[in-house]
Scaffold this motif. Structure first.
Motif, mmCIF file in Angstrom:
data_model
loop_
_atom_site.group_PDB
_atom_site.id
_atom_site.type_symbol
_atom_site.label_atom_id
_atom_site.label_comp_id
_atom_site.label_asym_id
_atom_site.label_seq_id
_atom_site.Cartn_x
_atom_site.Cartn_y
_atom_site.Cartn_z
ATOM 1 N N MET A 1 0.978 -0.843 0.481
ATOM 2 C CA MET A 1 0.014 -0.344 -0.334
ATOM 3 C C MET A 1 0.956 1.518 -0.416
ATOM 4 O O MET A 1 0.504 2.328 -0.784
ATOM 5 N N ALA A 2 2.006 0.994 1.014
ATOM 6 C CA ALA A 2 2.852 2.318 0.611
ATOM 7 C C ALA A 2 2.910 2.722 -1.247
ATOM 8 O O ALA A 2 3.863 3.482 -1.589
ATOM 9 N N GLU A 3 3.388 1.757 -2.167
ATOM 10 C CA GLU A 3 3.074 2.075 -3.013
ATOM 11 C C GLU A 3 2.023 3.255 -3.700
ATOM 12 O O GLU A 3 2.414 4.036 -4.723
ATOM 13 N N ARG A 4 1.318 3.091 -2.969
ATOM 14 C CA ARG A 4 0.362 3.743 -3.150
ATOM 15 C C ARG A 4 0.525 5.101 -2.244
ATOM 16 O O ARG A 4 -0.894 5.793 -2.667
ATOM 17 N N ASP A 5 1.062 5.204 -1.299
ATOM 18 C CA ASP A 5 0.822 6.274 -0.384
ATOM 19 C C ASP A 5 -0.566 6.652 0.469
ATOM 20 O O ASP A 5 -1.018 6.536 1.031
ATOM 21 N N ILE A 6 -0.310 5.264 0.882
ATOM 22 C CA ILE A 6 -1.617 4.263 1.900
ATOM 23 C C ILE A 6 -0.779 3.938 3.073
ATOM 24 O O ILE A 6 -0.349 2.489 3.032
ATOM 25 N N ASP A 7 -0.733 4.722 3.880
ATOM 26 C CA ASP A 7 0.308 4.047 5.122
ATOM 27 C C ASP A 7 -0.951 2.619 6.231
ATOM 28 O O ASP A 7 -2.184 3.945 6.188
ATOM 29 N N ILE A 8 -0.872 1.814 5.792
ATOM 30 C CA ILE A 8 -1.443 0.976 7.014
ATOM 31 C C ILE A 8 -1.223 0.480 7.750
ATOM 32 O O ILE A 8 -1.365 -1.017 8.120
ATOM 33 N N THR A 9 0.159 0.493 7.983
ATOM 34 C CA THR A 9 0.969 0.594 9.591
ATOM 35 C C THR A 9 -0.178 -0.083 10.610
ATOM 36 O O THR A 9 1.102 -1.056 11.363
ATOM 37 N N ALA A 10 -0.631 0.815 10.633
ATOM 38 C CA ALA A 10 -0.891 1.082 12.403
ATOM 39 C C ALA A 10 -2.693 0.087 12.322
ATOM 40 O O ALA A 10 -3.092 0.241 13.127
ATOM 41 N N VAL B 1 5.134 -9.731 -2.473
ATOM 42 C CA VAL B 1 4.642 -8.151 -3.075
ATOM 43 C C VAL B 1 3.911 -9.005 -4.770
ATOM 44 O O VAL B 1 3.357 -7.701 -4.669
ATOM 45 N N ASP B 2 4.740 -8.999 -5.776
ATOM 46 C CA ASP B 2 4.396 -9.678 -7.044
ATOM 47 C C ASP B 2 3.058 -10.423 -6.662
ATOM 48 O O ASP B 2 1.837 -10.222 -8.071
ATOM 49 N N HIS B 3 2.920 -11.380 -5.998
ATOM 50 C CA HIS B 3 1.119 -11.840 -6.507
ATOM 51 C C HIS B 3 0.073 -10.844 -5.271
ATOM 52 O O HIS B 3 -0.871 -11.085 -5.913
ATOM 53 N N VAL B 4 0.678 -9.844 -4.612
ATOM 54 C CA VAL B 4 -0.434 -8.924 -3.572
ATOM 55 C C VAL B 4 -0.970 -8.052 -4.525
ATOM 56 O O VAL B 4 -1.361 -7.613 -4.198
ATOM 57 N N ARG B 5 0.227 -7.644 -5.273
ATOM 58 C CA ARG B 5 -0.364 -6.196 -6.211
ATOM 59 C C ARG B 5 -1.035 -6.696 -6.953
ATOM 60 O O ARG B 5 -2.333 -5.780 -7.022
ATOM 61 N N PRO B 6 -1.627 -7.748 -7.687
ATOM 62 C CA PRO B 6 -2.538 -8.030 -8.272
ATOM 63 C C PRO B 6 -4.009 -7.781 -7.498
ATOM 64 O O PRO B 6 -5.149 -7.562 -7.430
ATOM 65 N N ILE B 7 -3.839 -8.992 -6.354
ATOM 66 C CA ILE B 7 -4.793 -8.861 -5.836
ATOM 67 C C ILE B 7 -5.178 -6.729 -5.267
ATOM 68 O O ILE B 7 -6.508 -6.614 -5.198
ATOM 69 N N ARG B 8 -4.632 -6.624 -4.551
ATOM 70 C CA ARG B 8 -4.990 -4.493 -4.516
ATOM 71 C C ARG B 8 -5.217 -4.313 -5.080
ATOM 72 O O ARG B 8 -6.005 -3.649 -5.450
ATOM 73 N N ASP B 9 -4.594 -4.190 -6.865
ATOM 74 C CA ASP B 9 -5.457 -3.750 -7.995
ATOM 75 C C ASP B 9 -6.675 -3.802 -7.709
ATOM 76 O O ASP B 9 -7.653 -3.544 -8.170
ATOM 77 N N GLU B 10 -7.301 -5.597 -7.964
ATOM 78 C CA GLU B 10 -8.650 -5.668 -8.274
ATOM 79 C C GLU B 10 -9.320 -5.435 -7.138
ATOM 80 O O GLU B 10 -10.339 -4.927 -7.213
ATOM 81 N N ILE B 11 -8.809 -5.292 -5.839
ATOM 82 C CA ILE B 11 -9.828 -4.278 -4.514
ATOM 83 C C ILE B 11 -9.839 -3.044 -5.209
ATOM 84 O O ILE B 11 -11.044 -2.728 -5.019
ATOM 85 N N GLU B 12 -8.268 -2.202 -5.717
ATOM 86 C CA GLU B 12 -8.961 -0.537 -6.094
ATOM 87 C C GLU B 12 -10.224 -0.426 -7.159
ATOM 88 O O GLU B 12 -10.984 0.270 -6.992
#
Length: 83
Positions: A1-10, A57-68
């Motif tokens: 998510m940091a690649e999209r400037d979204i901080d979810i660390t907390a 991260v290479d497997h998570v990116r497509p999931i993140r993009d589909e959610i978006e």
């Protein structure tokens, strides 16, 4: 998510409460099945997505993009402008 400037660390998974579901316009589930509370008059969508847990991260990116993609489509459907 940091690649999209979204901080979810907390952030962490939060349990659903009756109040949260009652306040929602749309309830998105991701495979919770019968464990999800059902309230009459609510719109429910089940998004069947791969679980990102333990994936690199290479497997998570497509999931993140589909959610978006789905969130943006839902916002458009609800007439809510995306940021």
């Amino acid at each position: 998510m940091a690649e999209r400037d979204i901080d979810i660390t907390a952030e962490f998974p939060k349990p659903w409460t009756d109040e949260v579901v009652r306040a929602a316009d749309v309830v998105i589930t991701m495979g919770c099945g019968d464990a999800c509370p059902i309230f009459p008059g609510k719109r429910y969508l089940n998004w069947d997505l791969d679980d990102p847990a333990g994936q690199d991260v290479d497997h998570v990116r497509p999931i993140r993009d589909e959610i978006e993609r789905r969130v943006r489509h839902l916002l458009d459907d609800l007439g809510v402008p995306a940021r």
